[in-house]
Design a protein around this motif. Structure first.
Motif, PDB file in Angstrom:
ATOM      1  N   GLN A   1      29.832  41.598  54.065  1.00  0.00           N
ATOM      2  CA  GLN A   1      29.656  42.784  53.221  1.00  0.00           C
ATOM      3  C   GLN A   1      30.865  43.711  53.325  1.00  0.00           C
ATOM      4  O   GLN A   1      31.316  44.289  52.323  1.00  0.00           O
ATOM      5  CB  GLN A   1      28.381  43.531  53.629  1.00  0.00           C
ATOM      6  N   LYS A   2      31.384  43.872  54.540  1.00  0.00           N
ATOM      7  CA  LYS A   2      32.573  44.703  54.726  1.00  0.00           C
ATOM      8  C   LYS A   2      33.768  44.103  53.986  1.00  0.00           C
ATOM      9  O   LYS A   2      34.539  44.817  53.331  1.00  0.00           O
ATOM     10  CB  LYS A   2      32.886  44.841  56.217  1.00  0.00           C
ATOM     11  N   ALA A   3      33.916  42.782  54.111  1.00  0.00           N
ATOM     12  CA  ALA A   3      35.009  42.113  53.399  1.00  0.00           C
ATOM     13  C   ALA A   3      34.858  42.289  51.885  1.00  0.00           C
ATOM     14  O   ALA A   3      35.843  42.479  51.161  1.00  0.00           O
ATOM     15  CB  ALA A   3      35.045  40.631  53.758  1.00  0.00           C
TER      16      ALA A   3
ATOM     17  N   THR B   1      36.709  44.457  46.991  1.00  0.00           N
ATOM     18  CA  THR B   1      36.360  45.170  45.757  1.00  0.00           C
ATOM     19  C   THR B   1      37.301  46.343  45.541  1.00  0.00           C
ATOM     20  O   THR B   1      37.812  46.562  44.426  1.00  0.00           O
ATOM     21  CB  THR B   1      34.908  45.674  45.818  1.00  0.00           C
ATOM     22  N   ALA B   2      37.570  47.092  46.621  1.00  0.00           N
ATOM     23  CA  ALA B   2      38.509  48.211  46.525  1.00  0.00           C
ATOM     24  C   ALA B   2      39.912  47.721  46.169  1.00  0.00           C
ATOM     25  O   ALA B   2      40.605  48.315  45.331  1.00  0.00           O
ATOM     26  CB  ALA B   2      38.536  48.980  47.837  1.00  0.00           C
ATOM     27  N   ALA B   3      40.331  46.603  46.784  1.00  0.00           N
ATOM     28  CA  ALA B   3      41.656  46.055  46.484  1.00  0.00           C
ATOM     29  C   ALA B   3      41.749  45.578  45.038  1.00  0.00           C
ATOM     30  O   ALA B   3      42.771  45.753  44.372  1.00  0.00           O
ATOM     31  CB  ALA B   3      41.966  44.895  47.439  1.00  0.00           C
ATOM     32  N   SER B   4      40.656  44.975  44.555  1.00  0.00           N
ATOM     33  CA  SER B   4      40.639  44.502  43.173  1.00  0.00           C
ATOM     34  C   SER B   4      40.712  45.669  42.192  1.00  0.00           C
ATOM     35  O   SER B   4      41.441  45.610  41.186  1.00  0.00           O
ATOM     36  CB  SER B   4      39.382  43.683  42.915  1.00  0.00           C
ATOM     37  N   GLU B   5      39.958  46.732  42.482  1.00  0.00           N
ATOM     38  CA  GLU B   5      40.002  47.917  41.615  1.00  0.00           C
ATOM     39  C   GLU B   5      41.397  48.528  41.603  1.00  0.00           C
ATOM     40  O   GLU B   5      41.889  48.969  40.558  1.00  0.00           O
ATOM     41  CB  GLU B   5      38.973  48.941  42.091  1.00  0.00           C
ATOM     42  N   LYS B   6      42.036  48.555  42.767  1.00  0.00           N
ATOM     43  CA  LYS B   6      43.399  49.079  42.847  1.00  0.00           C
ATOM     44  C   LYS B   6      44.356  48.220  42.029  1.00  0.00           C
ATOM     45  O   LYS B   6      45.210  48.737  41.293  1.00  0.00           O
ATOM     46  CB  LYS B   6      43.842  49.128  44.307  1.00  0.00           C
ATOM     47  N   ALA B   7      44.214  46.899  42.163  1.00  0.00           N
ATOM     48  CA  ALA B   7      45.080  45.986  41.403  1.00  0.00           C
ATOM     49  C   ALA B   7      44.870  46.152  39.903  1.00  0.00           C
ATOM     50  O   ALA B   7      45.820  46.126  39.123  1.00  0.00           O
ATOM     51  CB  ALA B   7      44.810  44.536  41.815  1.00  0.00           C
ATOM     52  N   LYS B   8      43.609  46.331  39.490  1.00  0.00           N
ATOM     53  CA  LYS B   8      43.326  46.550  38.072  1.00  0.00           C
ATOM     54  C   LYS B   8      43.972  47.836  37.578  1.00  0.00           C
ATOM     55  O   LYS B   8      44.521  47.885  36.473  1.00  0.00           O
ATOM     56  CB  LYS B   8      41.812  46.605  37.845  1.00  0.00           C
ATOM     57  N   GLY B   9      43.881  48.900  38.402  1.00  0.00           N
ATOM     58  CA  GLY B   9      44.502  50.172  38.015  1.00  0.00           C
ATOM     59  C   GLY B   9      46.009  50.054  37.884  1.00  0.00           C
ATOM     60  O   GLY B   9      46.611  50.571  36.930  1.00  0.00           O
ATOM     61  N   GLU B  10      46.631  49.356  38.845  1.00  0.00           N
ATOM     62  CA  GLU B  10      48.083  49.178  38.789  1.00  0.00           C
ATOM     63  C   GLU B  10      48.482  48.318  37.593  1.00  0.00           C
ATOM     64  O   GLU B  10      49.517  48.565  36.957  1.00  0.00           O
ATOM     65  CB  GLU B  10      48.571  48.550  40.089  1.00  0.00           C
ATOM     66  N   LEU B  11      47.665  47.314  37.291  1.00  0.00           N
ATOM     67  CA  LEU B  11      47.944  46.471  36.119  1.00  0.00           C
ATOM     68  C   LEU B  11      47.846  47.293  34.840  1.00  0.00           C
ATOM     69  O   LEU B  11      48.692  47.167  33.937  1.00  0.00           O
ATOM     70  CB  LEU B  11      46.958  45.305  36.075  1.00  0.00           C
ATOM     71  N   LYS B  12      46.838  48.146  34.762  1.00  0.00           N
ATOM     72  CA  LYS B  12      46.677  48.995  33.584  1.00  0.00           C
ATOM     73  C   LYS B  12      47.867  49.934  33.430  1.00  0.00           C
ATOM     74  O   LYS B  12      48.387  50.123  32.325  1.00  0.00           O
ATOM     75  CB  LYS B  12      45.374  49.788  33.700  1.00  0.00           C
ATOM     76  N   ASP B  13      48.328  50.493  34.557  1.00  0.00           N
ATOM     77  CA  ASP B  13      49.500  51.373  34.515  1.00  0.00           C
ATOM     78  C   ASP B  13      50.742  50.604  34.048  1.00  0.00           C
ATOM     79  O   ASP B  13      51.545  51.125  33.263  1.00  0.00           O
ATOM     80  CB  ASP B  13      49.756  51.982  35.893  1.00  0.00           C
ATOM     81  N   ALA B  14      50.881  49.377  34.545  1.00  0.00           N
ATOM     82  CA  ALA B  14      52.033  48.558  34.146  1.00  0.00           C
ATOM     83  C   ALA B  14      51.975  48.211  32.662  1.00  0.00           C
ATOM     84  O   ALA B  14      52.995  48.222  31.967  1.00  0.00           O
ATOM     85  CB  ALA B  14      52.080  47.283  34.989  1.00  0.00           C
ATOM     86  N   GLN B  15      50.780  47.908  32.178  1.00  0.00           N
ATOM     87  CA  GLN B  15      50.627  47.616  30.747  1.00  0.00           C
ATOM     88  C   GLN B  15      50.970  48.841  29.906  1.00  0.00           C
ATOM     89  O   GLN B  15      51.620  48.723  28.855  1.00  0.00           O
ATOM     90  CB  GLN B  15      49.197  47.163  30.466  1.00  0.00           C
ATOM     91  N   THR B  16      50.535  49.999  30.369  1.00  0.00           N
ATOM     92  CA  THR B  16      50.851  51.241  29.663  1.00  0.00           C
ATOM     93  C   THR B  16      52.359  51.475  29.647  1.00  0.00           C
ATOM     94  O   THR B  16      52.931  51.868  28.615  1.00  0.00           O
ATOM     95  CB  THR B  16      50.141  52.436  30.328  1.00  0.00           C
ATOM     96  N   ALA B  17      53.013  51.225  30.790  1.00  0.00           N
ATOM     97  CA  ALA B  17      54.465  51.421  30.876  1.00  0.00           C
ATOM     98  C   ALA B  17      55.206  50.489  29.922  1.00  0.00           C
ATOM     99  O   ALA B  17      56.164  50.905  29.249  1.00  0.00           O
ATOM    100  CB  ALA B  17      54.937  51.197  32.312  1.00  0.00           C
ATOM    101  N   VAL B  18      54.764  49.245  29.836  1.00  0.00           N
ATOM    102  CA  VAL B  18      55.408  48.289  28.915  1.00  0.00           C
ATOM    103  C   VAL B  18      55.194  48.719  27.469  1.00  0.00           C
ATOM    104  O   VAL B  18      56.119  48.675  26.643  1.00  0.00           O
ATOM    105  CB  VAL B  18      54.853  46.866  29.149  1.00  0.00           C
ATOM    106  N   ARG B  19      53.962  49.136  27.169  1.00  0.00           N
ATOM    107  CA  ARG B  19      53.670  49.566  25.793  1.00  0.00           C
ATOM    108  C   ARG B  19      54.516  50.792  25.419  1.00  0.00           C
ATOM    109  O   ARG B  19      55.097  50.844  24.327  1.00  0.00           O
ATOM    110  CB  ARG B  19      52.182  49.888  25.666  1.00  0.00           C
TER     111      ARG B  19
END
Length: 373
Positions: free
Chosen positions: A269-271, A276-294
Motif C-alpha cells: 500500500q505504501k509503494a 501514485t504520487a510519482a505518476s501524478e508528478k510525471a503526468k503534471g510534468e508531461l502536461k507542462d512539457a506539452q504546453t511548452a511545445v505548443r
C-alpha cells in the motif's frame, strides 16, 4: 447583289486593331500617378493638377510658371523616392530582427520538444510502475482481508479490555474514598461494585451478598468482620485489575503479531501511494512539457507569419521602386523634349587612302662577248 459581311468576322477584325497610345500622354500619366503617391506635405494633388498641363510641353513652349511646376514635380518625385527608401530600410530592419527571433524561437522549440520526449518516456515508465504497484497492492489486499478482519476484532477486544480495567480502577478508587457518607453517589458506587462481583467468574456468590450489606454502611459503622469483608473486596478488585492488565498485554502482543503478518500488505500500500504520487508528478510534468511545445510552436508560427509578411512588404517596395524608376525616366524624357530638330550628326572623315608601292624597273645589263667570256 453584294454578299452580307459576317458579323463575327467584323468583330474579330475590330479586335485585331490595336489602340495607339500617344507616348507623351502615357509618360505624363505615369509621372502623375507617381506624384500622387508623394507625401502629403508635397501637396501631390495640387502638383498633379498643374503638372498635367506643363509636362506635355516642349522646352520652347514652357513659361517660367511651367518650369516652376516641373520643379515641384521633381521635388515630389524625390520625396516619393525618399519615402520608398525609408520604408525599404525599415522593412529590411524588420526582416533582420524577425530572422533573429525566428532562429531563437526554433532553438526554444527544439529544446521544448526534447524535454517533451524525455517527459513522455518518464510518464510511460511511471505508468508502468504504477500498474505493477496497483496489481501488487490488490493481490496483497486480497490476501490480507481475513487478517484485517481478525485485527479489527482484536482491536475491539483490546478496547473492551481497557474499558474493563478503567472500570475496575474506578471501583477501587470509590471503595477507598466514596463510602464515608451514605449519600446518593456512594449508593451508586456500591451498586456498581456489587454488580461487578456478581458477574466476576472468580468471585464467590456470597461475596456479592456480603458486599451489598457492607457497602451500604458508613465506614465508621462497620464491624470488624465487615471491615475484613471490605478489605477483601479491595484485594479482589486489585487482583482483577492485575488480571486485566495481563490480558491487555497479551492482547497487544497478539495484535502486534497480526500486524506483522500484514507487513507485506502495508508495504504494498505504501509503494502504491508513492508510485501514485510519482505518476501524478510525471503526468503534471508531461502536461507542462506539452504546453511548452505548443506555445513555442505557436510562437514560431507567428514569427514565420511575420517574416513572410515582411518579405511580402519588401517585394512590394522593390516593385514600387521599379515603378518609380520608370516614372522618373519618363519625367527625364519629358523634360528633354524639344521642338527644334535634332542636330545633324557630324560627318565622319574618311580614312586616308593608302597607295600601294610600285616595284622599280629592273636595269638592263649589256650583253657582250667579253661579258659572256
Amino acid at each position: 447583289m453584294p454578299a452580307k459581311r459576317n458579323a463575327s468576322s467584323s468583330a474579330a477584325s475590330k479586335a485585331k486593331v490595336r489602340k495607339v497610345v500617344d507616348p507623351v500622354v502615357a509618360a505624363v500619366e505615369e509621372v502623375c500617378k507617381m506624384v500622387e503617391k508623394a507625401p502629403a506635405t508635397m501637396s501631390p494633388n495640387l502638383v498633379v493638377l498643374t503638372a498635367r498641363k506643363a509636362l506635355p510641353l516642349v522646352k520652347e513652349d514652357r513659361t517660367w510658371m511651367h518650369s516652376q511646376v516641373l520643379d515641384w514635380v521633381r521635388q515630389a518625385l524625390a520625396a516619393r523616392k525618399a519615402a520608398i527608401e525609408a520604408e525599404q530600410k525599415e522593412v529590411q530592419g524588420t526582416i533582420a530582427d524577425v530572422d533573429l527571433k525566428r532562429a531563437a524561437a526554433a532553438k526554444v522549440m527544439e529544446s521544448a520538444k526534447a524535454v517533451l520526449e524525455t517527459k513522455t518516456a518518464a510518464n510511460t515508465a511511471a505508468t508502468e510502475v504504477l500498474s505493477t504497484a496497483t496489481a501488487k497492492a490488490k493481490e496483497e489486499a486480497s490476501k490480507v482481508k481475513p487478517i484485517v478482519k481478525q485485527k479489527n476484532a482484536a482491536d475491539t477486544d483490546l478496547k473492551n479490555m481497557e474499558e474493563h480495567l478503567a472500570n475496575i480502577r474506578s471501583m477501587k478508587e470509590s471503595l477507598a474514598t466514596a463510602f464515608h457518607e451514605c449519600d446518593k453517589n456512594s449508593k451508586q458506587a456500591a451498586d456498581k461494585i456489587v454488580s461487578f462481583l456478581k458477574k466476576a467468574p472468580a468471585a464467590d456468590a456470597s461475596l456479592s451478598v456480603s458486599a451489598a450489606g457492607v457497602l451500604a454502611k458508613k465506614a465508621a459503622d462497620l464491624s470488624q468482620f465487615e471491615v475484613m469483608t471490605r478489605d477483601y473486596i479491595g484485594k479482589f478488585l486489585d487482583s482483577s485489575a492485575a488480571q486485566a492488565e495481563k490480558d491487555i498485554s497479551e492482547q497487544k502482543t497478539k495484535i502486534a503479531t497480526i500486524c506483522e503478518s500484514m507487513a507485506d500488505n502495508v508495504s504494498a500500500q505504501k509503494a502504491l501511494e508513492e508510485t501514485t504520487a510519482a505518476s501524478e508528478k510525471a503526468k503534471g510534468e508531461l502536461k507542462d512539457a506539452q504546453t511548452a511545445v505548443r506555445e513555442s510552436t505557436d510562437k514560431c508560427d507567428q514569427i514565420e507569419r511575420d517574416f513572410i509578411s515582411a518579405e511580402a512588404n519588401r517585394e512590394v517596395l522593390v516593385f514600387d521602386m521599379e515603378m518609380f524608376n520608370a516614372a522618373n525616366a519618363a519625367f527625364d524624357t519629358l523634360l528633354a523634349r524639344s521642338s527644334a530638330p535634332p542636330p545633324e550628326p557630324e560627318p565622319v572623315a574618311a580614312p586616308p587612302a593608302v597607295l600601294a608601292a610600285t616595284p622599280a624597273a629592273e636595269a638592263s645589263l649589256p650583253v657582250s662577248a667579253t661579258d659572256v667570256i
